[in-house]
Design a protein around this motif. Sequence first.
Motif, PDB file in Angstrom:
ATOM      1  N   GLN A 215       0.436   7.743  -5.798  1.00  0.00           N
ATOM      2  CA  GLN A 215       0.059   7.127  -6.883  1.00  0.00           C
ATOM      3  C   GLN A 215      -1.307   7.078  -7.271  1.00  0.00           C
ATOM      4  OE1 GLN A 215       2.353   3.251  -6.865  1.00  0.00           O
ATOM      5  NE2 GLN A 215       2.923   3.919  -4.454  1.00  0.00           N
ATOM      6  N   ALA A 216      -2.731   8.452  -7.063  1.00  0.00           N
ATOM      7  CA  ALA A 216      -4.052   7.573  -6.682  1.00  0.00           C
ATOM      8  C   ALA A 216      -4.038   8.050  -8.345  1.00  0.00           C
ATOM      9  CB  ALA A 216      -4.111   9.347  -6.020  1.00  0.00           C
TER      10      ALA A 216
ATOM     11  N   CYS B 103      -9.102   6.840  -7.335  1.00  0.00           N
ATOM     12  CA  CYS B 103      -9.087   6.704  -6.125  1.00  0.00           C
ATOM     13  C   CYS B 103     -10.279   7.423  -5.443  1.00  0.00           C
ATOM     14  CB  CYS B 103      -8.110   6.877  -5.968  1.00  0.00           C
ATOM     15  SG  CYS B 103      -6.392   6.074  -6.547  1.00  0.00           S
TER      16      CYS B 103
ATOM     17  N   CYS C 139      -5.999  -1.386  -2.486  1.00  0.00           N
ATOM     18  CA  CYS C 139      -5.564  -0.220  -3.008  1.00  0.00           C
ATOM     19  C   CYS C 139      -6.314  -1.013  -4.210  1.00  0.00           C
ATOM     20  CB  CYS C 139      -4.703  -0.031  -2.994  1.00  0.00           C
ATOM     21  SG  CYS C 139      -3.213   0.794  -4.132  1.00  0.00           S
ATOM     22  N   HIS C 140      -6.858   0.095  -5.080  1.00  0.00           N
ATOM     23  CA  HIS C 140      -6.695  -0.053  -6.370  1.00  0.00           C
ATOM     24  C   HIS C 140      -5.795  -0.439  -7.067  1.00  0.00           C
ATOM     25  CE1 HIS C 140     -10.835   1.195  -5.783  1.00  0.00           C
ATOM     26  NE2 HIS C 140     -10.796   2.912  -5.676  1.00  0.00           N
ATOM     27  N   LEU C 141      -4.947   0.004  -6.802  1.00  0.00           N
ATOM     28  CA  LEU C 141      -3.338  -0.455  -7.481  1.00  0.00           C
ATOM     29  C   LEU C 141      -3.616  -2.143  -7.531  1.00  0.00           C
ATOM     30  CD1 LEU C 141      -0.279   1.537  -6.325  1.00  0.00           C
ATOM     31  CD2 LEU C 141      -1.792   1.824  -8.980  1.00  0.00           C
TER      32      LEU C 141
ATOM     33  N   HIS D 271       0.768  -0.902   0.241  1.00  0.00           N
ATOM     34  CA  HIS D 271      -0.482   0.541   0.014  1.00  0.00           C
ATOM     35  C   HIS D 271       0.736   1.738  -0.319  1.00  0.00           C
ATOM     36  CE1 HIS D 271      -3.007   2.847   0.894  1.00  0.00           C
ATOM     37  NE2 HIS D 271      -4.184   1.872   1.315  1.00  0.00           N
ATOM     38  N   PRO D 272       0.673   2.376  -0.628  1.00  0.00           N
ATOM     39  CA  PRO D 272       1.518   3.753  -0.694  1.00  0.00           C
ATOM     40  C   PRO D 272       1.363   4.106   0.731  1.00  0.00           C
ATOM     41  CG  PRO D 272      -0.091   3.425  -3.063  1.00  0.00           C
ATOM     42  CD  PRO D 272      -0.531   2.599  -2.103  1.00  0.00           C
TER      43      PRO D 272
ATOM     44  N   CYS E  24     -10.996   6.407  -2.118  1.00  0.00           N
ATOM     45  CA  CYS E  24     -10.209   5.870  -1.203  1.00  0.00           C
ATOM     46  C   CYS E  24      -9.384   6.684   0.053  1.00  0.00           C
ATOM     47  CB  CYS E  24      -8.457   5.614  -1.322  1.00  0.00           C
ATOM     48  SG  CYS E  24      -7.269   4.903  -0.586  1.00  0.00           S
TER      49      CYS E  24
ATOM     50  N   PHE F  61      -6.845   7.467   1.980  1.00  0.00           N
ATOM     51  CA  PHE F  61      -5.511   8.390   1.858  1.00  0.00           C
ATOM     52  C   PHE F  61      -5.522   9.196  -0.204  1.00  0.00           C
ATOM     53  CE2 PHE F  61      -0.360   7.078   0.440  1.00  0.00           C
ATOM     54  CZ  PHE F  61      -0.369   7.358   1.587  1.00  0.00           C
ATOM     55  N   HIS F  62      -6.605   8.874  -1.071  1.00  0.00           N
ATOM     56  CA  HIS F  62      -6.188  10.076  -2.093  1.00  0.00           C
ATOM     57  C   HIS F  62      -5.570  11.036  -1.644  1.00  0.00           C
ATOM     58  CE1 HIS F  62     -10.344  11.596  -2.121  1.00  0.00           C
ATOM     59  NE2 HIS F  62      -9.485  12.207  -3.193  1.00  0.00           N
TER      60      HIS F  62
ATOM     61  N   PRO G 286     -11.674   1.252  -2.514  1.00  0.00           N
ATOM     62  CA  PRO G 286     -10.573  -0.146  -2.462  1.00  0.00           C
ATOM     63  C   PRO G 286     -11.392  -0.572  -1.292  1.00  0.00           C
ATOM     64  CG  PRO G 286      -8.946   1.919  -1.904  1.00  0.00           C
ATOM     65  CD  PRO G 286     -10.319   2.857  -1.376  1.00  0.00           C
TER      66      PRO G 286
ATOM     67  N   CYS H 192      -1.602  10.535  -1.840  1.00  0.00           N
ATOM     68  CA  CYS H 192      -0.972   9.186  -1.883  1.00  0.00           C
ATOM     69  C   CYS H 192      -0.326  10.085  -3.030  1.00  0.00           C
ATOM     70  CB  CYS H 192      -2.441   8.198  -2.811  1.00  0.00           C
ATOM     71  SG  CYS H 192      -1.539   6.618  -3.401  1.00  0.00           S
TER      72      CYS H 192
HETATM   73 FE1  SF4 Z   1      -3.333   6.145  -3.667  1.00  0.00          FE
HETATM   74 FE2  SF4 Z   1      -5.549   4.559  -4.891  1.00  0.00          FE
HETATM   75 FE3  SF4 Z   1      -4.574   2.850  -4.096  1.00  0.00          FE
HETATM   76 FE4  SF4 Z   1      -5.081   4.220  -2.709  1.00  0.00          FE
HETATM   77  S1  SF4 Z   1      -6.439   3.334  -3.751  1.00  0.00           S
HETATM   78  S2  SF4 Z   1      -3.189   4.711  -1.868  1.00  0.00           S
HETATM   79  S3  SF4 Z   1      -4.745   6.912  -3.274  1.00  0.00           S
HETATM   80  S4  SF4 Z   1      -3.518   4.028  -5.743  1.00  0.00           S
END
Ligand code: SF4
Length: 328
Positions: free
Chosen positions: A294-295, A299, A316-318, A250-251, A286, A288-289, A304, A292
Amino acid sequence: MTALLCVRGLKRHFAIRRPGGLFGKPATLKAVDGLDFDIPAGRTLGLVGESGCGKSTTARLVLGLVPPGAGEVRFDGALVTARHDAAWRRQRRRMQMIYQDPLGALDRRMKVGEQIGEPIVIHEPALPAPERAARVADLMEQVGLGARMAERYPHELSGGQRQRVVIARALALDPALLVCDEPVSALDVSIQAQVLNLLDDLRARTGFAALFISHDLKVVRQMSDRVAVMYLGRIVEEGAPEEVFHRPLHPYTQALVSAIPVPGRKRARIVLEGDPPNPVDVPSGCPFHPRCPQAMAVCSREVPRLARDSGRSVACHLATAPAVQAAE
Ligand code: SF4
Ligand code: MG
Protein backbone atom coordinates in the motif's frame (compact mmCIF):
# COMPACT_ATOMS: atom_id res chain seq x y z
CA MET A 1 1.91 4.69 38.56
CA THR A 2 5.03 4.08 36.55
CA ALA A 3 5.46 0.71 34.92
CA LEU A 4 7.94 -1.89 36.19
CA LEU A 5 9.92 -1.59 32.96
CA CYS A 6 10.05 1.69 31.01
CA VAL A 7 11.92 1.91 27.72
CA ARG A 8 12.33 5.31 26.12
CA GLY A 9 13.96 6.32 22.83
CA LEU A 10 16.14 3.22 22.95
CA LYS A 11 18.71 2.92 20.16
CA ARG A 12 21.64 0.68 19.47
CA HIS A 13 23.58 0.95 16.25
CA PHE A 14 26.71 -1.07 15.47
CA ALA A 15 29.57 0.05 13.26
CA ILE A 16 30.39 -2.80 10.87
CA ARG A 17 32.25 -3.38 7.63
CA ARG A 18 30.43 -4.62 4.61
CA PRO A 19 31.76 -7.88 3.13
CA GLY A 20 35.27 -7.33 1.82
CA GLY A 21 37.20 -7.76 5.07
CA LEU A 22 39.42 -4.87 6.06
CA PHE A 23 38.78 -3.26 2.73
CA GLY A 24 35.02 -3.46 3.08
CA LYS A 25 33.22 -0.17 3.34
CA PRO A 26 32.22 0.90 6.85
CA ALA A 27 28.49 0.77 7.43
CA THR A 28 26.02 1.15 10.28
CA LEU A 29 23.80 -1.67 11.43
CA LYS A 30 20.73 -0.17 13.04
CA ALA A 31 19.74 -3.06 15.28
CA VAL A 32 17.41 -1.04 17.51
CA ASP A 33 16.34 2.32 16.21
CA GLY A 34 14.13 4.16 18.66
CA LEU A 35 11.95 2.00 20.91
CA ASP A 36 9.40 3.13 23.47
CA PHE A 37 7.43 0.65 25.54
CA ASP A 38 6.28 -0.08 29.08
CA ILE A 39 5.67 -3.32 30.93
CA PRO A 40 3.60 -2.95 34.11
CA ALA A 41 4.25 -5.32 37.02
CA GLY A 42 2.80 -8.77 36.38
CA ARG A 43 2.01 -8.11 32.71
CA THR A 44 3.50 -9.58 29.56
CA LEU A 45 4.51 -7.70 26.44
CA GLY A 46 5.01 -9.86 23.37
CA LEU A 47 7.55 -8.62 20.87
CA VAL A 48 7.16 -10.17 17.44
CA GLY A 49 9.03 -9.75 14.16
CA GLU A 50 11.24 -11.46 11.59
CA SER A 51 14.79 -12.44 12.42
CA GLY A 52 17.12 -9.46 12.16
CA CYS A 53 14.49 -6.96 13.30
CA GLY A 54 16.31 -6.27 16.59
CA LYS A 55 14.40 -8.45 19.07
CA SER A 56 17.42 -10.09 20.68
CA THR A 57 19.34 -6.81 20.86
CA THR A 58 16.31 -5.36 22.63
CA ALA A 59 16.47 -8.20 25.19
CA ARG A 60 20.16 -7.54 25.80
CA LEU A 61 19.60 -3.81 26.19
CA VAL A 62 16.78 -4.36 28.67
CA LEU A 63 19.03 -6.54 30.84
CA GLY A 64 21.97 -4.13 30.63
CA LEU A 65 24.13 -6.68 28.80
CA VAL A 66 24.96 -4.06 26.16
CA PRO A 67 24.84 -0.30 26.64
CA PRO A 68 22.33 1.73 24.62
CA GLY A 69 23.58 4.19 21.99
CA ALA A 70 20.75 6.51 22.96
CA GLY A 71 17.68 6.46 25.18
CA GLU A 72 17.21 4.57 28.42
CA VAL A 73 15.78 1.54 30.19
CA ARG A 74 14.34 1.93 33.68
CA PHE A 75 13.53 -1.02 35.91
CA ASP A 76 11.43 -0.22 38.96
CA GLY A 77 12.36 3.44 38.48
CA ALA A 78 16.14 2.88 38.42
CA LEU A 79 18.25 3.30 35.31
CA VAL A 80 19.58 0.02 33.89
CA THR A 81 23.22 0.56 32.99
CA ALA A 82 25.75 -1.76 31.45
CA ARG A 83 28.19 -1.03 34.31
CA HIS A 84 28.22 -4.41 35.93
CA ASP A 85 28.59 -3.16 39.49
CA ALA A 86 26.83 -4.10 42.74
CA ALA A 87 23.73 -2.03 41.87
CA TRP A 88 23.40 -3.80 38.52
CA ARG A 89 23.78 -7.21 40.19
CA ARG A 90 21.00 -6.34 42.65
CA GLN A 91 18.82 -5.29 39.74
CA ARG A 92 19.81 -8.31 37.68
CA ARG A 93 18.66 -10.80 40.30
CA ARG A 94 15.16 -9.43 39.81
CA MET A 95 15.42 -9.62 35.99
CA GLN A 96 16.08 -13.06 34.60
CA MET A 97 16.51 -14.33 31.07
CA ILE A 98 15.40 -17.46 29.25
CA TYR A 99 17.32 -18.12 26.05
CA GLN A 100 16.39 -19.99 22.92
CA ASP A 101 18.97 -22.73 23.32
CA PRO A 102 18.71 -24.43 26.73
CA LEU A 103 21.79 -26.59 26.17
CA GLY A 104 23.93 -23.52 25.50
CA ALA A 105 22.51 -21.85 28.62
CA LEU A 106 23.45 -24.76 30.91
CA ASP A 107 26.83 -25.98 32.15
CA ARG A 108 27.39 -29.44 30.70
CA ARG A 109 29.58 -30.51 33.62
CA MET A 110 27.17 -29.62 36.42
CA LYS A 111 24.22 -31.65 37.67
CA VAL A 112 20.94 -29.91 37.00
CA GLY A 113 20.02 -29.69 40.69
CA GLU A 114 23.23 -27.77 41.36
CA GLN A 115 22.56 -25.47 38.43
CA ILE A 116 19.07 -24.63 39.65
CA GLY A 117 20.50 -23.88 43.11
CA GLU A 118 23.45 -21.85 41.81
CA PRO A 119 21.72 -18.42 41.83
CA ILE A 120 20.71 -19.08 45.45
CA VAL A 121 24.32 -19.90 46.39
CA ILE A 122 25.49 -16.66 44.76
CA HIS A 123 22.83 -14.30 46.04
CA GLU A 124 21.91 -15.90 49.37
CA PRO A 125 25.19 -17.46 50.52
CA ALA A 126 24.06 -17.61 54.17
CA LEU A 127 21.13 -19.91 53.43
CA PRO A 128 21.81 -23.35 55.00
CA ALA A 129 22.27 -26.19 52.50
CA PRO A 130 19.17 -28.18 53.57
CA GLU A 131 16.97 -25.11 53.01
CA ARG A 132 18.57 -24.51 49.65
CA ALA A 133 17.96 -28.15 48.70
CA ALA A 134 14.31 -27.77 49.71
CA ARG A 135 14.00 -24.66 47.51
CA VAL A 136 15.55 -26.52 44.57
CA ALA A 137 13.17 -29.45 45.07
CA ASP A 138 10.23 -27.04 45.14
CA LEU A 139 11.41 -25.28 41.96
CA MET A 140 11.80 -28.62 40.19
CA GLU A 141 8.30 -29.59 41.20
CA GLN A 142 6.95 -26.26 39.95
CA VAL A 143 8.39 -26.85 36.49
CA GLY A 144 7.26 -30.47 36.39
CA LEU A 145 10.62 -32.20 36.82
CA GLY A 146 10.82 -35.24 39.09
CA ALA A 147 13.22 -35.00 42.04
CA ARG A 148 15.42 -37.76 40.52
CA MET A 149 16.35 -35.39 37.71
CA ALA A 150 18.45 -33.32 40.13
CA GLU A 151 21.29 -35.83 39.83
CA ARG A 152 21.36 -35.83 36.03
CA TYR A 153 23.53 -33.85 33.64
CA PRO A 154 22.06 -31.65 30.88
CA HIS A 155 22.97 -34.10 28.09
CA GLU A 156 20.89 -36.80 29.81
CA LEU A 157 17.73 -34.71 29.44
CA SER A 158 15.44 -34.00 26.50
CA GLY A 159 15.25 -30.49 25.01
CA GLY A 160 11.95 -29.80 26.78
CA GLN A 161 13.34 -31.00 30.14
CA ARG A 162 16.41 -28.82 29.69
CA GLN A 163 14.25 -25.77 29.06
CA ARG A 164 12.36 -26.62 32.27
CA VAL A 165 15.69 -26.60 34.13
CA VAL A 166 16.49 -23.18 32.66
CA ILE A 167 13.07 -21.90 33.73
CA ALA A 168 13.49 -23.30 37.26
CA ARG A 169 16.89 -21.61 37.56
CA ALA A 170 15.45 -18.31 36.28
CA LEU A 171 12.72 -18.48 38.93
CA ALA A 172 15.09 -19.41 41.79
CA LEU A 173 15.34 -15.82 43.02
CA ASP A 174 11.69 -14.97 42.46
CA PRO A 175 12.27 -12.39 39.68
CA ALA A 176 9.92 -9.50 38.94
CA LEU A 177 10.69 -9.65 35.21
CA LEU A 178 11.48 -12.56 32.93
CA VAL A 179 12.94 -11.83 29.50
CA CYS A 180 12.15 -14.79 27.25
CA ASP A 181 13.96 -14.71 23.90
CA GLU A 182 12.41 -17.32 21.58
CA PRO A 183 12.05 -19.74 24.51
CA VAL A 184 10.42 -22.53 22.48
CA SER A 185 11.73 -22.12 18.95
CA ALA A 186 14.56 -24.64 19.46
CA LEU A 187 12.12 -27.28 20.75
CA ASP A 188 10.08 -29.89 18.89
CA VAL A 189 6.67 -28.58 17.92
CA SER A 190 5.03 -31.25 20.10
CA ILE A 191 6.92 -29.94 23.16
CA GLN A 192 6.45 -26.23 22.47
CA ALA A 193 2.86 -26.09 23.72
CA GLN A 194 3.81 -27.83 26.99
CA VAL A 195 6.57 -25.34 27.73
CA LEU A 196 4.36 -22.37 26.80
CA ASN A 197 1.58 -23.65 29.05
CA LEU A 198 4.09 -24.10 31.85
CA LEU A 199 5.32 -20.50 31.48
CA ASP A 200 1.74 -19.28 31.41
CA ASP A 201 0.86 -21.23 34.60
CA LEU A 202 3.98 -20.04 36.40
CA ARG A 203 3.23 -16.46 35.46
CA ALA A 204 -0.30 -16.77 36.82
CA ARG A 205 0.98 -18.36 40.05
CA THR A 206 4.05 -16.26 40.77
CA GLY A 207 3.07 -12.98 39.10
CA PHE A 208 6.26 -12.12 37.24
CA ALA A 209 6.12 -9.65 34.36
CA ALA A 210 7.60 -10.79 31.05
CA LEU A 211 9.06 -9.53 27.82
CA PHE A 212 8.19 -12.39 25.52
CA ILE A 213 10.08 -12.41 22.24
CA SER A 214 9.20 -14.58 19.26
CA HIS A 215 9.08 -14.57 15.47
CA ASP A 216 5.78 -16.46 15.79
CA LEU A 217 2.68 -14.31 16.16
CA LYS A 218 0.56 -17.28 17.31
CA VAL A 219 2.93 -17.94 20.21
CA VAL A 220 3.06 -14.28 21.20
CA ARG A 221 -0.71 -14.05 21.11
CA GLN A 222 -1.10 -16.90 23.57
CA MET A 223 1.41 -15.47 26.02
CA SER A 224 0.88 -11.72 26.00
CA ASP A 225 -1.35 -9.01 27.45
CA ARG A 226 0.02 -6.59 24.81
CA VAL A 227 1.68 -7.26 21.50
CA ALA A 228 4.26 -5.06 19.80
CA VAL A 229 5.22 -5.76 16.20
CA MET A 230 8.80 -4.87 15.30
CA TYR A 231 10.24 -4.13 11.89
CA LEU A 232 13.85 -3.05 11.32
CA GLY A 233 14.53 -1.87 14.83
CA ARG A 234 11.25 -0.07 15.44
CA ILE A 235 7.80 -0.87 16.76
CA VAL A 236 5.32 -0.46 13.93
CA GLU A 237 2.18 -1.52 15.78
CA GLU A 238 1.12 -2.20 19.35
CA GLY A 239 -2.13 -3.27 20.93
CA ALA A 240 -4.10 -5.96 22.74
CA PRO A 241 -3.44 -9.37 21.13
CA GLU A 242 -7.02 -9.89 19.96
CA GLU A 243 -7.14 -6.43 18.38
CA VAL A 244 -3.82 -6.86 16.60
CA PHE A 245 -4.96 -10.26 15.40
CA HIS A 246 -8.43 -9.43 14.24
CA ARG A 247 -7.92 -5.85 13.11
CA PRO A 248 -4.26 -5.37 12.19
CA LEU A 249 -3.71 -1.76 11.14
CA HIS A 250 -0.17 -1.80 9.81
CA PRO A 251 0.33 -3.39 6.36
CA TYR A 252 3.25 -5.42 7.76
CA THR A 253 1.11 -6.82 10.58
CA GLN A 254 -1.65 -7.51 8.04
CA ALA A 255 0.82 -9.64 6.06
CA LEU A 256 2.00 -11.51 9.20
CA VAL A 257 -1.58 -12.22 10.29
CA SER A 258 -2.61 -13.33 6.79
CA ALA A 259 0.05 -16.07 6.91
CA ILE A 260 -1.59 -17.75 9.92
CA PRO A 261 -4.11 -20.37 8.89
CA VAL A 262 -7.50 -20.14 10.58
CA PRO A 263 -9.31 -23.50 10.77
CA GLY A 264 -12.43 -23.58 8.63
CA ARG A 265 -11.79 -20.20 7.07
CA LYS A 266 -10.03 -19.27 3.86
CA ARG A 267 -8.37 -15.95 3.82
CA ALA A 268 -6.25 -14.23 1.25
CA ARG A 269 -2.58 -14.49 2.07
CA ILE A 270 -0.66 -11.24 1.57
CA VAL A 271 2.69 -12.22 0.09
CA LEU A 272 5.35 -9.58 0.58
CA GLU A 273 7.54 -8.84 -2.42
CA GLY A 274 11.07 -7.55 -2.19
CA ASP A 275 14.08 -8.37 -0.07
CA PRO A 276 13.78 -9.42 3.55
CA PRO A 277 14.66 -6.62 5.94
CA ASN A 278 18.35 -5.80 6.30
CA PRO A 279 19.33 -3.63 9.26
CA VAL A 280 22.44 -2.45 7.39
CA ASP A 281 20.50 -0.79 4.59
CA VAL A 282 17.44 0.61 6.26
CA PRO A 283 15.29 2.24 3.56
CA SER A 284 14.48 5.95 3.81
CA GLY A 285 11.10 7.12 5.09
CA CYS A 286 8.97 4.18 6.22
CA PRO A 287 11.48 1.29 6.41
CA PHE A 288 8.77 -1.05 5.14
CA HIS A 289 8.03 0.93 1.97
CA PRO A 290 9.94 -1.23 -0.56
CA ARG A 291 7.78 -4.23 0.44
CA CYS A 292 4.53 -2.52 1.31
CA PRO A 293 1.59 -3.33 -0.97
CA GLN A 294 0.00 0.00 0.00
CA ALA A 295 3.03 2.32 -0.26
CA MET A 296 2.44 5.89 -1.41
CA ALA A 297 4.88 8.56 -2.57
CA VAL A 298 5.18 10.06 0.92
CA CYS A 299 6.28 6.71 2.34
CA SER A 300 9.80 6.82 0.89
CA ARG A 301 10.30 10.39 2.14
CA GLU A 302 8.86 10.61 5.61
CA VAL A 303 9.25 8.32 8.60
CA PRO A 304 5.78 7.64 9.99
CA ARG A 305 5.61 8.30 13.72
CA LEU A 306 4.07 5.81 16.13
CA ALA A 307 0.68 7.39 16.79
CA ARG A 308 -1.38 6.29 19.79
CA ASP A 309 -5.14 6.17 19.82
CA SER A 310 -7.33 4.44 22.43
CA GLY A 311 -4.93 1.64 23.37
CA ARG A 312 -3.60 1.07 19.86
CA SER A 313 -0.42 2.41 18.31
CA VAL A 314 0.54 2.30 14.66
CA ALA A 315 3.35 3.83 12.62
CA CYS A 316 1.91 4.18 9.13
CA HIS A 317 1.02 7.19 7.01
CA LEU A 318 -2.24 5.49 6.08
CA ALA A 319 -3.34 5.56 9.70
CA THR A 320 -1.97 8.94 10.71
CA ALA A 321 -2.38 11.14 7.65
CA PRO A 322 -5.37 10.15 5.56
CA ALA A 323 -5.26 13.64 4.02
CA VAL A 324 -1.79 12.94 2.60
CA GLN A 325 -3.05 9.73 1.12
CA ALA A 326 -6.01 11.44 -0.51
CA ALA A 327 -3.80 14.14 -1.99
CA GLU A 328 -1.56 11.66 -3.84
FE1 SF4 B 1 3.12 1.11 3.85
FE2 SF4 B 1 3.46 3.73 3.74
FE3 SF4 B 1 2.25 2.65 5.82
FE4 SF4 B 1 4.86 2.31 5.47
S1 SF4 B 1 3.80 4.24 5.88
S2 SF4 B 1 3.41 0.77 6.04
S3 SF4 B 1 4.98 2.15 3.28
S4 SF4 B 1 1.53 2.66 3.71
MG1 MG C 1 16.95 -13.34 17.93
